[in-house]
Design a protein around this motif. Structure first.
Motif, PDB file in Angstrom:
ATOM      1  N   MET A   1       0.839  -1.196   0.000  1.00 24.76           N
ATOM      2  CA  MET A   1       0.000   0.000   0.000  1.00 24.76           C
ATOM      3  C   MET A   1       0.873   1.245   0.000  1.00 24.76           C
ATOM      4  SD  MET A   1      -3.169   0.636  -0.036  1.00 24.76           S
ATOM      5  CE  MET A   1      -4.248   1.969   0.146  1.00 24.76           C
ATOM      6  N   ILE A   2       0.459   2.232  -0.712  1.00 21.42           N
ATOM      7  CA  ILE A   2       1.218   3.468  -0.836  1.00 21.42           C
ATOM      8  C   ILE A   2       0.834   4.403   0.304  1.00 21.42           C
ATOM      9  CG2 ILE A   2       1.567   5.485  -2.288  1.00 21.42           C
ATOM     10  CD1 ILE A   2       1.148   3.632  -4.699  1.00 21.42           C
ATOM     11  N   ASN A   3       1.861   4.952   0.983  1.00 17.48           N
ATOM     12  CA  ASN A   3       1.662   5.847   2.115  1.00 17.48           C
ATOM     13  C   ASN A   3       1.816   7.282   1.632  1.00 17.48           C
ATOM     14  OD1 ASN A   3       1.807   7.383   4.434  1.00 17.48           O
ATOM     15  ND2 ASN A   3       3.169   5.988   5.511  1.00 17.48           N
ATOM     16  N   ASN A   4       0.738   8.045   1.665  1.00 18.54           N
ATOM     17  CA  ASN A   4       0.757   9.421   1.176  1.00 18.54           C
ATOM     18  C   ASN A   4       1.301  10.415   2.187  1.00 18.54           C
ATOM     19  OD1 ASN A   4      -0.284   8.824  -1.362  1.00 18.54           O
ATOM     20  ND2 ASN A   4      -2.379   8.901  -0.623  1.00 18.54           N
ATOM     21  N   ASP A   5       1.658   9.955   3.402  1.00 21.72           N
ATOM     22  CA  ASP A   5       2.163  10.855   4.424  1.00 21.72           C
ATOM     23  C   ASP A   5       3.659  11.097   4.284  1.00 21.72           C
ATOM     24  OD1 ASP A   5      -0.372  11.001   5.519  1.00 21.72           O
ATOM     25  OD2 ASP A   5      -0.012   9.356   6.904  1.00 21.72           O
ATOM     26  N   LYS A   6       4.326  10.367   3.443  1.00 18.26           N
ATOM     27  CA  LYS A   6       5.775  10.484   3.280  1.00 18.26           C
ATOM     28  C   LYS A   6       6.126  11.640   2.356  1.00 18.26           C
ATOM     29  CE  LYS A   6       7.030   5.709   4.063  1.00 18.26           C
ATOM     30  NZ  LYS A   6       7.681   4.534   3.502  1.00 18.26           N
ATOM     31  N   ASN A   7       7.420  11.902   2.303  1.00 15.87           N
ATOM     32  CA  ASN A   7       7.961  12.885   1.375  1.00 15.87           C
ATOM     33  C   ASN A   7       7.482  12.549  -0.034  1.00 15.87           C
ATOM     34  OD1 ASN A   7       9.709  14.052  -0.560  1.00 15.87           O
ATOM     35  ND2 ASN A   7      11.358  14.201   0.943  1.00 15.87           N
ATOM     36  N   PRO A   8       6.915  13.504  -0.753  1.00 11.74           N
ATOM     37  CA  PRO A   8       6.410  13.212  -2.109  1.00 11.74           C
ATOM     38  C   PRO A   8       7.477  12.647  -3.045  1.00 11.74           C
ATOM     39  CG  PRO A   8       5.599  15.333  -1.368  1.00 11.74           C
ATOM     40  CD  PRO A   8       6.603  14.870  -0.344  1.00 11.74           C
ATOM     41  N   LEU A   9       8.731  13.017  -2.867  1.00  9.86           N
ATOM     42  CA  LEU A   9       9.787  12.463  -3.720  1.00  9.86           C
ATOM     43  C   LEU A   9      10.002  10.980  -3.424  1.00  9.86           C
ATOM     44  CD1 LEU A   9      12.331  15.401  -3.802  1.00  9.86           C
ATOM     45  CD2 LEU A   9      10.709  14.711  -5.572  1.00  9.86           C
ATOM     46  N   LEU A  10       9.887  10.588  -2.160  1.00 14.18           N
ATOM     47  CA  LEU A  10      10.011   9.176  -1.805  1.00 14.18           C
ATOM     48  C   LEU A  10       8.842   8.374  -2.378  1.00 14.18           C
ATOM     49  CD1 LEU A  10      11.218   9.417   1.902  1.00 14.18           C
ATOM     50  CD2 LEU A  10      12.590   9.016  -0.161  1.00 14.18           C
ATOM     51  N   PHE A  11       7.710   9.038  -2.542  1.00 14.42           N
ATOM     52  CA  PHE A  11       6.548   8.371  -3.109  1.00 14.42           C
ATOM     53  C   PHE A  11       6.844   7.834  -4.512  1.00 14.42           C
ATOM     54  CE2 PHE A  11       2.909   8.720  -5.984  1.00 14.42           C
ATOM     55  CZ  PHE A  11       2.124   7.699  -5.463  1.00 14.42           C
ATOM     56  N   LEU A  12       7.676   8.539  -5.281  1.00 16.59           N
ATOM     57  CA  LEU A  12       7.990   8.079  -6.641  1.00 16.59           C
ATOM     58  C   LEU A  12       8.612   6.683  -6.615  1.00 16.59           C
ATOM     59  CD1 LEU A  12       9.381  11.342  -8.261  1.00 16.59           C
ATOM     60  CD2 LEU A  12       7.110  10.321  -8.550  1.00 16.59           C
ATOM     61  N   SER A  13       9.451   6.426  -5.639  1.00 21.64           N
ATOM     62  CA  SER A  13      10.051   5.099  -5.494  1.00 21.64           C
ATOM     63  C   SER A  13       8.990   4.070  -5.120  1.00 21.64           C
ATOM     64  CB  SER A  13      11.157   5.145  -4.439  1.00 21.64           C
ATOM     65  OG  SER A  13      11.781   3.893  -4.326  1.00 21.64           O
ATOM     66  N   GLU A  14       8.098   4.446  -4.225  1.00 26.02           N
ATOM     67  CA  GLU A  14       6.998   3.550  -3.840  1.00 26.02           C
ATOM     68  C   GLU A  14       6.079   3.285  -5.032  1.00 26.02           C
ATOM     69  OE1 GLU A  14       4.768   4.739  -0.419  1.00 26.02           O
ATOM     70  OE2 GLU A  14       6.555   4.988   0.812  1.00 26.02           O
ATOM     71  N   LEU A  15       5.817   4.307  -5.806  1.00 28.71           N
ATOM     72  CA  LEU A  15       4.980   4.138  -6.990  1.00 28.71           C
ATOM     73  C   LEU A  15       5.633   3.156  -7.957  1.00 28.71           C
ATOM     74  CD1 LEU A  15       2.540   4.875  -8.747  1.00 28.71           C
ATOM     75  CD2 LEU A  15       3.883   6.821  -9.611  1.00 28.71           C
ATOM     76  N   GLN A  16       6.946   3.279  -8.147  1.00 21.37           N
ATOM     77  CA  GLN A  16       7.604   2.344  -9.044  1.00 21.37           C
ATOM     78  C   GLN A  16       7.570   0.931  -8.470  1.00 21.37           C
ATOM     79  OE1 GLN A  16      11.304   3.417 -10.877  1.00 21.37           O
ATOM     80  NE2 GLN A  16      11.031   1.728 -12.326  1.00 21.37           N
ATOM     81  N   ASP A  17       7.699   0.783  -7.160  1.00 27.14           N
ATOM     82  CA  ASP A  17       7.555  -0.549  -6.553  1.00 27.14           C
ATOM     83  C   ASP A  17       6.190  -1.135  -6.895  1.00 27.14           C
ATOM     84  OD1 ASP A  17      10.077  -0.253  -5.381  1.00 27.14           O
ATOM     85  OD2 ASP A  17       9.267   0.275  -3.406  1.00 27.14           O
ATOM     86  N   PHE A  18       5.155  -0.314  -6.803  1.00 28.58           N
ATOM     87  CA  PHE A  18       3.794  -0.745  -7.122  1.00 28.58           C
ATOM     88  C   PHE A  18       3.686  -1.141  -8.598  1.00 28.58           C
ATOM     89  CE2 PHE A  18      -0.543   0.199  -8.509  1.00 28.58           C
ATOM     90  CZ  PHE A  18      -1.277  -0.566  -7.616  1.00 28.58           C
ATOM     91  N   ILE A  19       4.274  -0.326  -9.471  1.00 31.84           N
ATOM     92  CA  ILE A  19       4.240  -0.612 -10.910  1.00 31.84           C
ATOM     93  C   ILE A  19       5.014  -1.897 -11.214  1.00 31.84           C
ATOM     94  CG2 ILE A  19       5.048   0.231 -13.154  1.00 31.84           C
ATOM     95  CD1 ILE A  19       4.244   3.082 -12.140  1.00 31.84           C
ATOM     96  N   GLU A  20       6.136  -2.096 -10.544  1.00 32.09           N
ATOM     97  CA  GLU A  20       6.895  -3.338 -10.740  1.00 32.09           C
ATOM     98  C   GLU A  20       6.075  -4.560 -10.313  1.00 32.09           C
ATOM     99  OE1 GLU A  20      10.602  -2.709  -8.653  1.00 32.09           O
ATOM    100  OE2 GLU A  20      11.526  -1.821 -10.431  1.00 32.09           O
ATOM    101  N   LYS A  21       5.314  -4.398  -9.238  1.00 30.99           N
ATOM    102  CA  LYS A  21       4.444  -5.495  -8.795  1.00 30.99           C
ATOM    103  C   LYS A  21       3.383  -5.788  -9.861  1.00 30.99           C
ATOM    104  CE  LYS A  21       1.672  -7.089  -4.951  1.00 30.99           C
ATOM    105  NZ  LYS A  21       0.991  -6.784  -3.708  1.00 30.99           N
ATOM    106  N   ARG A  22       2.825  -4.741 -10.429  1.00 29.57           N
ATOM    107  CA  ARG A  22       1.856  -4.922 -11.519  1.00 29.57           C
ATOM    108  C   ARG A  22       2.513  -5.666 -12.685  1.00 29.57           C
ATOM    109  NH1 ARG A  22      -2.615  -4.116  -9.090  1.00 29.57           N
ATOM    110  NH2 ARG A  22      -3.830  -2.240  -9.473  1.00 29.57           N
TER     111      ARG A  22
END
Length: 106
Positions: free
Chosen positions: A1-22
């Motif tokens: 699950m993506i945590n929106n409370d983190k630094n928005p720049l760190l979110f890009l890494s989390e988003l890519q993790d999610f995309i890699e899972k897809r």
């Protein structure tokens, strides 16, 4: 699950993790899955389309639309990077290198 409370720049890494899972799971009905199934040319085309929309908003639109289209472009770029086995961090590292005052591109 993506945590929106983190630094928005760190979110890009989390988003890519999610995309890699897809990319690994390829769930039916996922837009990201459809991009991977459509192949590299389609992914690259989407990056180009979104870049053009970004330029249009930058020159003739609003800042809100510029952010919206820039987000679309970044998402599609991350999908493309993932398909090539690359990460958004690879782009950040390249920018770090270029920021070095001793860097010269030949």
């Amino acid at each position: 699950m993506i945590n929106n409370d983190k630094n928005p720049l760190l979110f890009l890494s989390e988003l890519q993790d999610f995309i890699e899972k897809r990319h690994q799971e390829m769930p039916e009905g996922s837009y990201t899955t459809s991009l991977f199934k459509d192949g590299l040319n389609r992914m690259a085309q989407k990056v180009g389309e979104e870049a053009l929309e970004l330029v249009i908003e930058a020159t003739n639109g609003t800042n809100d639309r510029l952010v919206y289209e820039g987000s679309d472009m970044l998402y599609h770029l991350i999908v493309l990077l993932t398909s090539k086995g690359l990460r958004i961090e690879d782009l950040a590292k390249e920018l770090q290198v270029r920021h070095d005052p001793n860097w010269r591109k030949h």
